[in-house]
Enzyme design. Sequence first.
Site, PDB file in Angstrom:
ATOM      1  N   SER A   1       0.977  -1.220  -0.161  1.00  0.00           N
ATOM      2  CA  SER A   1      -0.284   0.394  -0.340  1.00  0.00           C
ATOM      3  C   SER A   1       0.756   1.458  -0.182  1.00  0.00           C
ATOM      4  O   SER A   1       1.636   1.171  -0.858  1.00  0.00           O
ATOM      5  CB  SER A   1      -1.180   0.424   1.429  1.00  0.00           C
TER       6      SER A   1
ATOM      7  N   ASP B   1     -10.350  -3.357  -6.058  1.00  0.00           N
ATOM      8  CA  ASP B   1      -9.354  -2.467  -4.959  1.00  0.00           C
ATOM      9  C   ASP B   1     -10.348  -2.073  -4.559  1.00  0.00           C
ATOM     10  O   ASP B   1     -10.476  -0.700  -5.530  1.00  0.00           O
ATOM     11  CB  ASP B   1      -7.650  -2.697  -5.040  1.00  0.00           C
TER      12      ASP B   1
ATOM     13  N   HIS C   1      -8.325  -4.640  -1.156  1.00  0.00           N
ATOM     14  CA  HIS C   1      -7.323  -4.162  -0.862  1.00  0.00           C
ATOM     15  C   HIS C   1      -6.328  -5.252  -0.189  1.00  0.00           C
ATOM     16  O   HIS C   1      -6.708  -4.898   1.226  1.00  0.00           O
ATOM     17  CB  HIS C   1      -7.830  -2.753   0.004  1.00  0.00           C
TER      18      HIS C   1
END
Length: 338
Positions: A154, A281, A309
């Site tokens: 991320s 996502d 995600h």
Amino acid sequence: MDQTSPGDMNFTPDAATHFMPPRALRNPHLQTVLPRLVRRRLLLRPHWQRLDLPDGDFIDLAWSEDPQQASHKPRVVLFHGLEGNFHSPYAHGLMHACQRQGWLGVVMHFRGCGGEPNRLHRIYHSGETEDAAFFLRWLKTRWGDAPTAAVGVSLGGNMLGCLLGRLGETAPLDAGVIVSAPLLLEPCSLKLEQGFSRFYQRYLLDQLKKNAERKLRAWPGTLPVDLLQLKALRRLRDFDDAITARAHGFLNAGDYYRRASAMPLLKNVRKPLLIIHAKDDPFMTDEVIPQPEQLSATTLYQLTPYGGHVGFVGGTLRQPQMWLEQRVPHWLTQWLAT
């Protein structure tokens, strides 16, 4: 086994054959949340170390084992996501997977994310690569030469993309993996203000504000807001306008998003790199999916239709399987095998 070489563009626009969960697990929000539900217990006990930085601040390291006893092993450095840490399911899960491979894993916590507020005005952000570059150089100086890879998740993935793009051939890594990274920050910020994705914005903003409050109480005056101003922030963009941008010399959140996005730098990457994204996502839009001409010849891009995600949960609800813990080590073996 996947191979990348300077003369080949390894672009896979639809890598469905690599990850396809059963129909019951194809909801993006279930994929995103499920790891936190099935990974409540730590899979290993970390060896903690505090590393002093040149400017007088510090970062905390969580090793998969005592590095003094394992300095000869191949190394995998993990850069966590926004307000993440070793206890994040993906972090200790990947560290455990690396340990099973016979590698030495370490989570480099960004400033203030190791459980204790950092001392200085600087914190961390999506494009801040100085601490990571310092740590990677220190790793080699302190523990000697060994094959070394990094995994960025991320926010940490965007940061790793910036680092690899800025340093090119001189990047102190043999390979890298980027997972669920917001490679263009502006559209991701807007996405988190829409629909059910606002749930994630509220959660992340709450975590940021709690951490910032701890910092203000421990080190008054080290953030560009006071407690009342902090409590009034309602969006991640507000936080980035009031704190992230002002603490790091950006004009505002928009300036930060433009200058800290990894996408424009990916064509400069010269080390082997795997980028993994899920089409569903909930943190991102299609703008975050790079075009082939935006990637270097050493980059393999894997886009899966499902995964959420940092989810990528296969198997079944009764026996879930964490695909990232298989995929990432399998790909890195090419550069970390001894």
